[in-house]
Design an enzyme around this catalytic site. Structure first.
Site, mmCIF file in Angstrom:
data_model
loop_
_atom_site.group_PDB
_atom_site.id
_atom_site.type_symbol
_atom_site.label_atom_id
_atom_site.label_comp_id
_atom_site.label_asym_id
_atom_site.label_seq_id
_atom_site.Cartn_x
_atom_site.Cartn_y
_atom_site.Cartn_z
ATOM 1 N N SER A 233 0.704 -1.163 -0.047
ATOM 2 C CA SER A 233 0.125 -0.036 -0.007
ATOM 3 C C SER A 233 0.931 1.171 0.059
ATOM 4 O O SER A 233 0.840 2.176 -0.800
ATOM 5 C CB SER A 233 -0.939 -0.120 1.060
ATOM 6 N N HIS A 263 -2.153 -9.003 2.281
ATOM 7 C CA HIS A 263 -1.589 -7.551 2.935
ATOM 8 C C HIS A 263 -2.819 -7.321 4.066
ATOM 9 O O HIS A 263 -3.110 -8.143 4.687
ATOM 10 C CB HIS A 263 -1.770 -6.553 1.826
ATOM 11 N N HIS A 309 5.693 -12.818 7.265
ATOM 12 C CA HIS A 309 5.880 -11.523 6.806
ATOM 13 C C HIS A 309 6.998 -11.301 5.874
ATOM 14 O O HIS A 309 7.877 -12.251 6.183
ATOM 15 C CB HIS A 309 6.000 -10.541 8.176
ATOM 16 N N ARG A 318 3.159 -5.251 17.229
ATOM 17 C CA ARG A 318 1.744 -4.939 17.040
ATOM 18 C C ARG A 318 0.937 -5.849 17.600
ATOM 19 O O ARG A 318 0.093 -5.983 18.207
ATOM 20 C CB ARG A 318 1.460 -4.466 15.598
ATOM 21 N N ASP A 364 -2.290 -8.866 11.956
ATOM 22 C CA ASP A 364 -3.529 -9.070 11.636
ATOM 23 C C ASP A 364 -4.009 -10.482 12.408
ATOM 24 O O ASP A 364 -5.176 -10.670 12.599
ATOM 25 C CB ASP A 364 -3.732 -9.586 10.108
HETATM 26 N N1 CMX Z 1 0.920 -19.803 6.006
HETATM 27 C C1 CMX Z 1 1.293 -20.601 4.933
HETATM 28 N N2 CMX Z 1 2.401 -20.493 4.083
HETATM 29 C C2 CMX Z 1 2.948 -19.287 4.246
HETATM 30 C C3 CMX Z 1 2.661 -18.414 5.302
HETATM 31 C C4 CMX Z 1 1.605 -18.802 6.004
HETATM 32 N N3 CMX Z 1 1.291 -17.864 7.051
HETATM 33 N N4 CMX Z 1 3.655 -17.321 5.111
HETATM 34 C C5 CMX Z 1 4.452 -17.773 4.065
HETATM 35 N N5 CMX Z 1 4.025 -18.960 3.527
HETATM 36 C C6 CMX Z 1 4.582 -19.720 2.464
HETATM 37 C C7 CMX Z 1 4.400 -18.789 1.103
HETATM 38 O O1 CMX Z 1 3.076 -18.616 0.582
HETATM 39 C C8 CMX Z 1 5.594 -19.325 0.320
HETATM 40 O O2 CMX Z 1 4.984 -20.529 -0.383
HETATM 41 P P1 CMX Z 1 5.497 -20.855 -1.816
HETATM 42 O O3 CMX Z 1 6.805 -20.931 -1.744
HETATM 43 O O4 CMX Z 1 4.551 -22.259 -2.027
HETATM 44 O O5 CMX Z 1 4.955 -19.732 -2.597
HETATM 45 C C9 CMX Z 1 6.726 -19.529 1.199
HETATM 46 O O6 CMX Z 1 6.075 -19.615 2.682
HETATM 47 C C10 CMX Z 1 7.874 -18.618 1.255
HETATM 48 O O7 CMX Z 1 7.121 -17.144 1.660
HETATM 49 P P2 CMX Z 1 7.982 -16.189 2.567
HETATM 50 O O8 CMX Z 1 9.274 -15.651 1.646
HETATM 51 O O9 CMX Z 1 8.061 -16.472 3.924
HETATM 52 O O10 CMX Z 1 6.772 -14.866 2.553
HETATM 53 P P3 CMX Z 1 6.484 -13.712 1.317
HETATM 54 O O11 CMX Z 1 7.486 -12.582 1.915
HETATM 55 O O12 CMX Z 1 6.435 -14.333 0.159
HETATM 56 O O13 CMX Z 1 4.978 -13.431 1.738
HETATM 57 C C11 CMX Z 1 3.273 -12.614 3.521
HETATM 58 C C12 CMX Z 1 4.737 -12.600 3.162
HETATM 59 C C13 CMX Z 1 2.751 -11.911 4.555
HETATM 60 C C14 CMX Z 1 2.336 -12.479 2.111
HETATM 61 C C15 CMX Z 1 3.096 -14.468 3.711
HETATM 62 O O14 CMX Z 1 3.638 -14.768 5.045
HETATM 63 C C16 CMX Z 1 1.525 -14.614 3.953
HETATM 64 O O15 CMX Z 1 1.017 -14.867 2.900
HETATM 65 N N6 CMX Z 1 0.944 -14.574 5.252
HETATM 66 C C17 CMX Z 1 -0.335 -14.970 5.430
HETATM 67 C C18 CMX Z 1 -1.335 -13.784 5.230
HETATM 68 C C19 CMX Z 1 -1.106 -12.521 5.960
HETATM 69 O O16 CMX Z 1 -1.271 -12.595 7.182
HETATM 70 N N7 CMX Z 1 -0.660 -11.322 5.436
HETATM 71 C C20 CMX Z 1 -0.255 -10.017 6.408
HETATM 72 C C21 CMX Z 1 0.627 -9.599 6.317
HETATM 73 C C22 CMX Z 1 0.804 -8.359 7.274
HETATM 74 C C23 CMX Z 1 0.169 -7.192 6.438
HETATM 75 O O17 CMX Z 1 0.606 -6.837 5.391
HETATM 76 O O18 CMX Z 1 -1.090 -6.708 6.896
#
Ligand code: CMX
Length: 423
Positions: A233, A263, A309, A318, A364
């Site tokens: 964002s 996000h 994250h 947070r 979150d």
């Molecule tokens: N549950 C399951 N798998 C997860 C995970 C979770 N909470 N977090 C990361 N992973 C997976 C990713 O999907 C990715 O899988 P693939 O290789 O199959 O694509 C792998 O682990 C590596 O990801 P990463 O490098 O650790 O995480 P990214 O930097 O790519 O993504 C985020 C970060 C936040 C998008 C991811 O951790 C996620 O999807 N979390 C769940 C959604 C969430 O809570 N988002 C809110 C974030 C805070 C905000 O912005 O508000």
């Protein structure tokens, strides 16, 4: 002129000179390299632009103008806005002055409600919220001043003016959408005597005899204010604002990104996940049942919302602040118990699965359970709350970007063929 604007007018020429000298003396020094893997990975970890409002330390979390978040969880959202912009906490007089400024711009114009009333019943609250912001774009002070030929050195003043006016209206816009979208009855007028968070609580119509919901919303709006410059964002808003699109366009661009499930929408997804657990087990399950439930979800290829994250590598402060609030104010609540139970099992499950680089909870993971407890139970509204707060960070970043004359964002993309030839 508000006290905040006076403070910025004093600081800006000094900081402009300081940065000019920094670039003159060190402009060709390297601060980051880019690997082939990074070029295909959402620019992760590349240090390529500046954001001074806040920074995220992987092992400590959010630091606002040099102050770790957990040291200032007691301050008001208005105080954190001052801090983001001016780099120091305001005194009482400065807070009152900012609150007075907000009170002068609380009303959302009637045409906005007319536009929003035409949406179908199933419109997502984020669609309504962003449309409301876009509908007010014609009131932009920056747009008007730009058309009149205001000098570049003064852009920041009009951005600040737009930002304060927009922020002043967001509690009314959010609360009005809440009442409209969830059939809560007529809108409630803002009360100029209330603080920013208190006005939101007042306009939702949710009863708050103890005053604890008000305290939660002060904390909520404070905690979500900013998270440095590279998140979806902030970066989207930064990019759009760099084209000199006004703050209405730029904030709504940022919030459209916040509406994604990876996000800001994760807060809605997280409470949905928690309520599904409660319904399936008819209450809070045992730790073993929770662990199995999480494994089942991962095996279906779904993420655990509220965990992981892109930058953090520790439990999000947070999240810690929300859990702390819950432990102080909430007793015997199965939804909150499931959230704390998940904190016991999810990090180990994610570590064992071995994919997520950060197995810890983010902002979150806990917020929804607290909102639910105080009666704000319509979880697809939650990202609107995140948006009301995060607009403070986006506006603060924009004010400084225009004050420092940061040019239009235009990184260079390359083709796969170019990469193959180059390596
Ligand atoms: N549950 C399951 N798998 C997860 C995970 C979770 N909470 N977090 C990361 N992973 C997976 C990713 O999907 C990715 O899988 P693939 O290789 O199959 O694509 C792998 O682990 C590596 O990801 P990463 O490098 O650790 O995480 P990214 O930097 O790519 O993504 C985020 C970060 C936040 C998008 C991811 O951790 C996620 O999807 N979390 C769940 C959604 C969430 O809570 N988002 C809110 C974030 C805070 C905000 O912005 O508000």
């Amino acid at each position: 002129m508000t006290l905040l604007k006076k403070e910025l007018a004093t600081q800006i020429p000094l900081i402009r000179d300081d940065i000019k000298a920094l670039i003159n003396e060190n402009g060709d020094r390297q601060i980051s390299n880019v690997t082939v893997a990074q070029a295909y990975s959402g620019l992760r970890g590349i240090k390529a632009f500046v954001c001074d409002t806040s920074s995220v330390d992987p092992d400590k979390g959010l630091i606002i103008r040099g102050i770790p978040l957990l040291d200032i969880t007691h301050i008001l959202p208005e105080e954190v806005l001052f801090l983001l912009l001016a780099g120091r906490l305001p005194n009482k007089n400065e807070v009152k002055d900012l609150q007075r400024e907000f009170s002068a711009h609380l009303e959302v114009p009637d045409y906005v409600w007319k536009v929003l009333s035409e949406f179908p019943d199933n419109a997502h609250p984020m669609t309504l919220f962003n449309t409301g912001i876009m509908a007010m774009q014609g009131t932009s002070v920056f747009r008007k001043k730009y058309d009149e030929g205001v000098p570049k050195a003064e852009y920041w003043e009009a951005i600040l003016e737009d930002g304060i006016r927009l922020l002043a209206k967001l509690p009314a816009l959010g609360a009005g959408i809440y009442r409209m979208r969830f059939n809560k009855g007529a809108r409630i007028d803002p009360d100029p005597e209330q603080d920013w968070a208190g006005n939101f609580v007042h306009m939702t119509g949710i009863s708050d005899d103890s005053g604890d919901f008000h305290k939660l919303m002060q904390l909520y709006f404070m905690l979500h204010c900013d998270h440095e410059g590279g998140n979806v964002s902030a970066f989207a808003a930064h990019t759009v604002a760099s084209a000199l699109s006004d703050p209405y366009y730029a904030v709504s661009a940022g919030l459209n990104g916040l509406a994604g499930p990876l996000h800001g929408l994760a807060n809605q997804e997280c409470l949905k996940f928690v309520l599904n657990i409660r319904d399936e087990f008819r209450g809070a399950p045992s730790i073993d049942e929770l662990r199995q439930y999480c494994w089942n979800r991962l095996e279906r290829g779904r993420v655990i919302p509220g965990y992981g994250h892109a930058v953090l590598r520790c439990p999000d402060p947070r999240f810690a602040a929300f859990i702390d609030f819950g432990k102080k104010h909430i007793h015997d609540d199965e939804v909150f118990d499931i959230v704390t139970g998940l904190f016991h099992v999810v990090p180990d499950v994610l570590k064992e699965q071995g994919k997520a680089k950060n197995p810890w909870p983010n902002v979150d993971a806990a917020s929804g359970s607290l909102l639910y407890y105080y009666g704000l139970q319509e979880y697809n509204f939650y990202t609107v709350l995140f948006s009301i707060s995060r607009t403070m960070g986006m506006i603060s970043q924009m004010v400084w970007e225009r004050a420092l004359g940061i040019p239009i964002t235009r990184p260079k993309s390359v083709t796969t063929d170019w990469i193959k030839q180059t390596v």
